[in-house]
Design a protein around this motif. Structure first.
Motif, PDB file in Angstrom:
ATOM      1  N   TYR A 105     111.309 -22.355 -25.384  1.00  0.00           N
ATOM      2  CA  TYR A 105     110.115 -22.276 -25.900  1.00  0.00           C
ATOM      3  C   TYR A 105     109.051 -22.520 -24.333  1.00  0.00           C
ATOM      4  N   TYR A 107     107.040 -27.246 -17.060  1.00  0.00           N
ATOM      5  CA  TYR A 107     105.453 -27.390 -16.872  1.00  0.00           C
ATOM      6  C   TYR A 107     105.051 -28.834 -16.883  1.00  0.00           C
ATOM      7  N   TYR A 109     110.262 -25.961 -22.115  1.00  0.00           N
ATOM      8  CA  TYR A 109     109.058 -27.146 -22.612  1.00  0.00           C
ATOM      9  C   TYR A 109     109.077 -27.393 -23.988  1.00  0.00           C
ATOM     10  N   SER A 110     108.089 -28.134 -24.192  1.00  0.00           N
ATOM     11  CA  SER A 110     107.787 -28.874 -25.802  1.00  0.00           C
ATOM     12  C   SER A 110     109.063 -29.616 -26.009  1.00  0.00           C
ATOM     13  N   GLU A 124      99.482 -33.921 -24.630  1.00  0.00           N
ATOM     14  CA  GLU A 124     100.815 -33.327 -25.214  1.00  0.00           C
ATOM     15  C   GLU A 124     101.644 -34.664 -24.947  1.00  0.00           C
ATOM     16  N   GLY A 150      98.997 -15.402 -30.343  1.00  0.00           N
ATOM     17  CA  GLY A 150      98.569 -16.838 -29.905  1.00  0.00           C
ATOM     18  C   GLY A 150      97.512 -17.039 -30.854  1.00  0.00           C
ATOM     19  N   ARG A 182     106.710 -20.632 -21.610  1.00  0.00           N
ATOM     20  CA  ARG A 182     105.412 -20.304 -22.005  1.00  0.00           C
ATOM     21  C   ARG A 182     105.120 -18.666 -21.339  1.00  0.00           C
ATOM     22  N   GLU A 183     105.863 -18.302 -20.373  1.00  0.00           N
ATOM     23  CA  GLU A 183     105.938 -17.111 -19.848  1.00  0.00           C
ATOM     24  C   GLU A 183     106.973 -15.990 -20.182  1.00  0.00           C
ATOM     25  N   ARG A 236     103.729 -15.746 -30.515  1.00  0.00           N
ATOM     26  CA  ARG A 236     103.112 -16.995 -30.299  1.00  0.00           C
ATOM     27  C   ARG A 236     103.160 -17.918 -31.799  1.00  0.00           C
TER      28      ARG A 236
END
Length: 306
Positions: free
Chosen positions: A85, A35, A11-12, A41, A203, A87-88, A116
């Motif tokens: 990148y 995602y 992602y990202s 975003e 985070g 998230r999990e 994070r």
């Protein structure tokens, strides 16, 4: 020789660029786990767009570690599993699937800034250099041998957005150039323990972006640039309300600590050892760039004029 295959979790904007690097290296990507792009975003092209353009099946990942996902990935029998990148935290059983290993791309010079939001944290901490690291995955976060790194200078006025773009550009090349050595096993593996002590940052929470007049002007500026647009912005908060400081720059002009000074061509905000000149405030969604509007907003917060 058949093309190496991979399943990618990404992602990202960094994830998008790293996926492009894989494709440029000739890797056959069997599936992308990612995602849905959030409303806040829209500033980057998500990996799903690149995957779709190359006919790669895309799976949204609300619960990546589920048994059905594990079985689906195992059925692909990939050479590689990549996390760019994502998230999990990926469970250990997934790391045993790929024939040639599982690898993660992390946005710092490991072993520093594990955890994070490393790009935001290096700005908050006033670092002059960071980087991006491709490393072997283990069940521990940001652990495992380092395969490749790229160093990134941090400009004095760098923001999270500009530094993220640097990381994305570097990640694309880093991944592309690492693939041949990953395939034939020639890429050196560096134990992170040999590079010195690790540091870890969790985070970021909304409260982490609060500005305090006890900060030095540089500390306040670092906080602002670490979460400048399109991030949620640093903020001032008093008993009377709050305002976001979308952008401000250090100045040599004096201003009393904890007060503001309205000049003809701008508004100064005083911190422990100096001042920042405000560029943009946000109050209830409105962008305030005129000095008179900014001064009125600060007065409404109960901040005194110096």
């Amino acid at each position: 020789m058949p093309r190496p295959t991979a399943v990618v979790c990404a992602y990202s904007s960094v994830g998008t660029s790293a996926l492009q690097g894989l494709l440029e290296a000739g890797v056959e990507v069997k599936a992308l786990y990612t995602y849905a792009q959030g409303a806040d975003e829209q500033w980057f092209t998500p990996p799903a767009v690149v995957a779709g353009a190359h006919g790669i099946p895309v799976h949204m990942a609300p619960a990546f570690n589920a048994d059905e996902v594990f079985e689906a990935i195992r059925a692909h029998r990939p050479d590689f599993l990549f996390s760019f990148y994502f998230r999990e935290m990926i469970q250990a059983r997934f790391l045993e699937i790929p024939r040639l290993g599982a690898y993660n791309l992390h946005g710092s010079l490991l072993p520093k800034y594990r955890g994070r939001a490393p790009i935001n944290w290096v700005l908050v901490k006033g670092e002059s250099e960071t980087g991006i690291t491709l490393h072997a995955m283990t069940p521990k976060p940001d652990d495992g041998h380092i395969l490749a790194q790229a160093r990134l200078p941090i400009d004095w006025d760098e923001t999270a957005l500009s530094l993220t773009q640097k990381a994305a550009d570097a990640g694309r090349g880093l991944v592309r150039e690492a693939i041949p050595g990953l395939v034939d096993g020639s890429l050196p593996r560096i134990d992170q323990k040999t590079l010195g002590p690790s540091t870890y940052f969790g985070g970021r929470k909304p409260v982490d972006s609060r500005l305090d007049f006890a900060m030095t002007a540089q500390e306040a500026f670092n906080q602002i640039r670490a979460v400048a647009d399109p991030w949620p912005n640093a903020f001032l908060e008093t008993a009377e309300g709050s305002a976001k400081v979308a952008w401000a720059l250090p100045t040599d002009l004096p201003c009393p600590q904890g007060r503001f000074l309205a000049l003809r061509d701008g508004v100064l905000l005083g911190f422990a050892d100096g001042a920042l000149r405000l560029h943009t405030l946000k109050v209830e969604g409105a962008r305030l760039e005129r000095p008179s509007e900014q001064a009125n907003a600060l007065r409404a917060l109960g901040i005194s004029e110096g």
